[in-house]
Write an enzyme that holds these catalytic residues in place. Sequence first.
Site, short mmCIF file in Angstrom:
data_model
loop_
_atom_site.label_atom_id
_atom_site.label_comp_id
_atom_site.label_asym_id
_atom_site.label_seq_id
_atom_site.Cartn_x
_atom_site.Cartn_y
_atom_site.Cartn_z
N GLY A 42 -26.65 -51.04 -64.58
CA GLY A 42 -25.44 -50.24 -64.76
C GLY A 42 -24.66 -50.84 -65.93
N ALA A 43 -24.20 -49.97 -66.83
CA ALA A 43 -23.68 -50.44 -68.12
C ALA A 43 -22.54 -51.47 -68.01
CB ALA A 43 -23.25 -49.23 -68.95
N GLN A 172 -32.36 -44.99 -58.46
CA GLN A 172 -31.00 -45.52 -58.29
C GLN A 172 -30.15 -44.61 -57.41
OE1 GLN A 172 -32.63 -45.34 -61.22
NE2 GLN A 172 -32.04 -46.96 -62.62
N ASP A 213 -24.07 -44.82 -70.62
CA ASP A 213 -24.48 -46.13 -71.12
C ASP A 213 -24.00 -46.38 -72.54
OD1 ASP A 213 -26.56 -45.39 -68.90
OD2 ASP A 213 -26.52 -47.57 -69.10
O1 MRU Z 1 -31.10 -48.31 -65.80
P1 MRU Z 1 -29.76 -48.44 -65.15
O2 MRU Z 1 -29.80 -48.36 -63.68
O3 MRU Z 1 -29.00 -49.64 -65.68
O4 MRU Z 1 -28.97 -47.15 -65.67
C1 MRU Z 1 -27.64 -46.96 -65.27
C2 MRU Z 1 -27.06 -45.67 -65.69
O5 MRU Z 1 -27.67 -44.88 -66.38
C3 MRU Z 1 -25.64 -45.39 -65.27
O6 MRU Z 1 -25.41 -44.02 -65.11
C4 MRU Z 1 -24.69 -45.92 -66.36
O7 MRU Z 1 -24.99 -47.24 -66.67
C5 MRU Z 1 -23.27 -45.80 -65.97
S1 MRU Z 1 -22.85 -46.99 -64.75
C6 MRU Z 1 -21.18 -46.94 -64.46
#
Ligand code: MRU
Length: 321
Positions: A42-43, A172, A213
Amino acid sequence: MRWTGAHLELLDQRRLPDEIVYLACHNAEEVAGAIREMVVRGAPAIGCAAAFGYALAARAGDDLERAAALLAASRPTAVNLFWAIARMRATRGDEAAQAEALAIYAEDIAANKALGAHGTALIPEGARIMTHCNAGALATAGHGTALGIVRSAHAAGKRVAVIANETRPYLQGARLTAWEMLQEGIPVTLEADVAAGHLMSHGEVDLVLVGADRIAANGDVANKIGTYTLAVLARRHGLPFYVAAPCSTFDLALADGRAIPIEERPADEVTGFRSERWAPRGVAVRNPAFDVTPAELVSAIVCERGVIERPDRARIGALLG
Ligand code: MRU
């Protein structure tokens, strides 16, 4: 995540929803490994974790340029990671590094609560909200972005229900979003990603709300693979498509989404899950982890400074400066 003052503890998201286990990281190398291996994802969350990783390196007197490079190499798409590392590199000394990491962490929670309040105004009473991936507390320092708006609306007494896309291939949505919403007592229904168009065409969805992201200067949005498909479907069905993200997710140095690096992840995430494999050995696989939704498909971006309707370069510039 928990900062003990001596090390960083990360809730191991690979093991959710079955087990709640924390993994201790004692140096930048371990934090970079935890980001790479999806212990934390998550970003905003990987930005915060990287900040604490840098603080651990500062405390140990490690080579800080090496630590920053290790952390920056962990994942390519979410700009929050690079934003947090840049903030950390501007600090001098062990105490300043720890204080900055704690500030990044606290600011993220505050930003999510603020955007949650702004976003609540966009959510109609009784809304059935489709979301993708996990943009919740797990993906941030706390409260969440897209799910932060859901939380805020729910706390404000609005009746809301979440439709969680399972989010192939890493799941996720099924593993994390469904778990978070059940923990909070917010109504949630899990669906296979491929059912999204069907549900929209049968009037079962009121709006789509996702995280991000990286957002380019013109409003193009990189988010979890499958987001672009949802935006196209939302437009087809006349539904609002909202993006929730803190200012740390904007990359104003990029003119548009074409320059956003898209992570390609291992083939075994598509050919199976954990120890199970269902595709034939030797099949060629593509596994892009993110896609880019063009700004023209985005109804609004919600950040801690307010709501950017029909985002474009001018409107984003006006709010972010
Ligand atoms: O690969 P991930 O699980 O890190 O991807 C996360 C996402 O795409 C989320 O939608 C994004 O990071 C926003 S989190 C507040």
